[in-house]
Scaffold this active site. Structure first.
Site, PDB file in Angstrom:
ATOM      1  N   ASP A 126      17.194   2.347  -2.126  1.00 33.86           N
ATOM      2  CA  ASP A 126      16.439   2.223  -0.682  1.00 33.86           C
ATOM      3  C   ASP A 126      17.652   2.707   0.385  1.00 33.86           C
ATOM      4  O   ASP A 126      18.555   2.035   0.487  1.00 33.86           O
ATOM      5  CB  ASP A 126      16.229   0.737  -0.255  1.00 33.86           C
ATOM      6  CG  ASP A 126      15.529   0.507   0.756  1.00 33.86           C
ATOM      7  OD1 ASP A 126      14.237   0.092   0.779  1.00 33.86           O
ATOM      8  OD2 ASP A 126      15.932   0.855   2.064  1.00 33.86           O
TER       9      ASP A 126
ATOM     10  N   ASP B 129      18.534   0.267   3.248  1.00 33.34           N
ATOM     11  CA  ASP B 129      19.458  -1.171   2.821  1.00 33.34           C
ATOM     12  C   ASP B 129      20.773  -0.501   2.666  1.00 33.34           C
ATOM     13  O   ASP B 129      21.685  -1.177   2.969  1.00 33.34           O
ATOM     14  CB  ASP B 129      18.649  -1.435   1.758  1.00 33.34           C
ATOM     15  CG  ASP B 129      17.584  -2.451   1.999  1.00 33.34           C
ATOM     16  OD1 ASP B 129      17.649  -2.668   3.100  1.00 33.34           O
ATOM     17  OD2 ASP B 129      16.935  -2.764   0.844  1.00 33.34           O
TER      18      ASP B 129
ATOM     19  N   THR C 160       0.653  -1.166  -0.016  1.00 31.91           N
ATOM     20  CA  THR C 160      -0.045   0.038  -0.029  1.00 31.91           C
ATOM     21  C   THR C 160       0.900   1.390  -0.022  1.00 31.91           C
ATOM     22  O   THR C 160       0.468   2.352  -0.334  1.00 31.91           O
ATOM     23  CB  THR C 160      -0.930   0.128   1.279  1.00 31.91           C
ATOM     24  OG1 THR C 160      -0.129   0.163   2.682  1.00 31.91           O
ATOM     25  CG2 THR C 160      -1.676  -0.948   1.513  1.00 31.91           C
TER      26      THR C 160
HETATM   27  C1  PRP Z   1      11.997   4.982   3.753  1.00 30.47           C
HETATM   28  C2  PRP Z   1      12.563   6.327   4.223  1.00 30.47           C
HETATM   29  C3  PRP Z   1      11.497   6.811   4.670  1.00 30.47           C
HETATM   30  C4  PRP Z   1      10.474   6.360   3.646  1.00 30.47           C
HETATM   31  C5  PRP Z   1      10.074   7.491   2.625  1.00 30.47           C
HETATM   32  O1  PRP Z   1      12.064   3.913   4.744  1.00 30.47           O
HETATM   33  O2  PRP Z   1      13.727   6.075   5.133  1.00 30.47           O
HETATM   34  O3  PRP Z   1      11.236   6.673   5.902  1.00 30.47           O
HETATM   35  O4  PRP Z   1      10.667   5.368   3.387  1.00 30.47           O
HETATM   36  O5  PRP Z   1       8.962   6.972   1.810  1.00 30.47           O
HETATM   37  P1  PRP Z   1       7.681   7.767   1.778  1.00 30.47           P
HETATM   38  O6  PRP Z   1       7.995   9.154   1.994  1.00 30.47           O
HETATM   39  O7  PRP Z   1       6.638   7.460   0.646  1.00 30.47           O
HETATM   40  O8  PRP Z   1       6.888   7.240   3.182  1.00 30.47           O
HETATM   41  P2  PRP Z   1      11.558   2.510   4.765  1.00 30.47           P
HETATM   42  O9  PRP Z   1       9.917   2.640   4.948  1.00 30.47           O
HETATM   43  O10 PRP Z   1      11.933   1.987   3.480  1.00 30.47           O
HETATM   44  O11 PRP Z   1      12.014   1.891   5.933  1.00 30.47           O
HETATM   45  P3  PRP Z   1      13.470   1.577   6.543  1.00 30.47           P
HETATM   46  O12 PRP Z   1      14.140   3.130   6.561  1.00 30.47           O
HETATM   47  O13 PRP Z   1      13.340   0.662   7.714  1.00 30.47           O
HETATM   48  O14 PRP Z   1      14.196   1.008   5.537  1.00 30.47           O
HETATM   49  N1  URA Z   2      12.311   5.168   0.574  1.00 33.71           N
HETATM   50  C1  URA Z   2      13.739   4.814   0.039  1.00 33.71           C
HETATM   51  O1  URA Z   2      14.476   4.412   0.882  1.00 33.71           O
HETATM   52  N2  URA Z   2      14.048   5.302  -1.090  1.00 33.71           N
HETATM   53  C2  URA Z   2      13.018   5.863  -1.895  1.00 33.71           C
HETATM   54  O2  URA Z   2      13.602   6.144  -3.336  1.00 33.71           O
HETATM   55  C3  URA Z   2      11.922   5.855  -1.692  1.00 33.71           C
HETATM   56  C4  URA Z   2      11.571   5.638  -0.393  1.00 33.71           C
END
Ligand code: PRP
Ligand code: URA
Length: 209
Positions: A200, A203, A108
């Protein structure tokens, strides 16, 4: 109305281009994210208030300046926001640190909350919410809502790369929050990743892929 500042400092631009490269490994990525966060913190704190203070140097007495406004707190959005904390603490060592845990549901793309631990006096502090990526804006909008629900009023948001969609959503839903952005990218792809972006961020910081 939010103040949206896209960083134009050459060192910030140079370092962001470096971490975008797909062949940069976690160790370098982490180190340079920290450097970018420190430089962005320097730029984002230009308007902090100062007061006069009398001090004595080894030579004579003088009137210097010191910070006079609210105390600060840094709140990273887990996980990737953690990569920005040390850089900011290098600039503001007295800041307290809170943590908000959110991840994007892969189907989602909506944020799912799993953790929130804030300094007890967070509502009396100037709070910097930090996350390297502002994509749809779902995570940052939700994190700031969580802070506001706990009475925090003075909030700034700092990210390294933003998509226009996220900026639009943040400024619409939290018009009182100023945004500090390292680079404003082009768009989101079908998986809601920022294009061109850097992949990401979590990651790449933690080496989990
Ligand atoms: C990533 C990033 C933000 C989010 C941004 O985190 O660090 O928190 O996505 O996306 P949005 O603006 O569409 O919400 P992620 O959910 O991948 O989690 P992580 O940091 O644990 O990898
Ligand atoms: N979260 C990430 O880490 N990278 C993107 O490009 C979008 C969301």
């Amino acid at each position: 109305m939010s103040n949206v500042q896209v960083m134009d400092h050459p060192l910030i631009q140079h370092k962001i281009s470096y971490i975008r490269r797909e062949d940069v490994g976690s160790r370098d990525f982490r180190a340079v994210v920290g450097e970018i966060a420190a430089l962005m913190c320097y730029e984002a704190t230009r308007d902090l208030k100062l007061k006069d203070v009398k001090i004595k140097t080894p030579i004579c007495e003088m009137t210097g300046k010191e910070l006079s406004g609210k105390k600060m707190a840094v709140v990273p959005i887990l996980r990737a926001g953690i990569g920005m904390v040390d850089g900011i603490l290098n600039m503001i060592p007295a800041a307290k640190v809170g943590h908000i845990g959110l991840y994007r549901d892969p189907q989602t793309f909506e944020p799912v909350e799993y953790y929130c631990k804030l300094p007890a006096d967070c509502d009396e502090r100037e709070v910097f919410v930090v996350d390297p990526m502002l994509a749809t804006g779902g995570s940052s909008v939700a994190a700031i809502r969580m802070l506001k629900d706990k009475g925090v009023k003075n909030i700034r948001f700092m990210c390294i790369i933003a998509a226009p969609e996220g900026v639009e959503r943040m400024t619409r839903e939290h018009p009182d929050v100023d945004l500090y952005i390292g680079a404003l990218d082009d768009h989101l792809n079908e998986q809601k990743y920022i294009v061109p972006g850097l992949g990401d961020a979590g990651d790449r910081i933690f080496g989990t892929k």
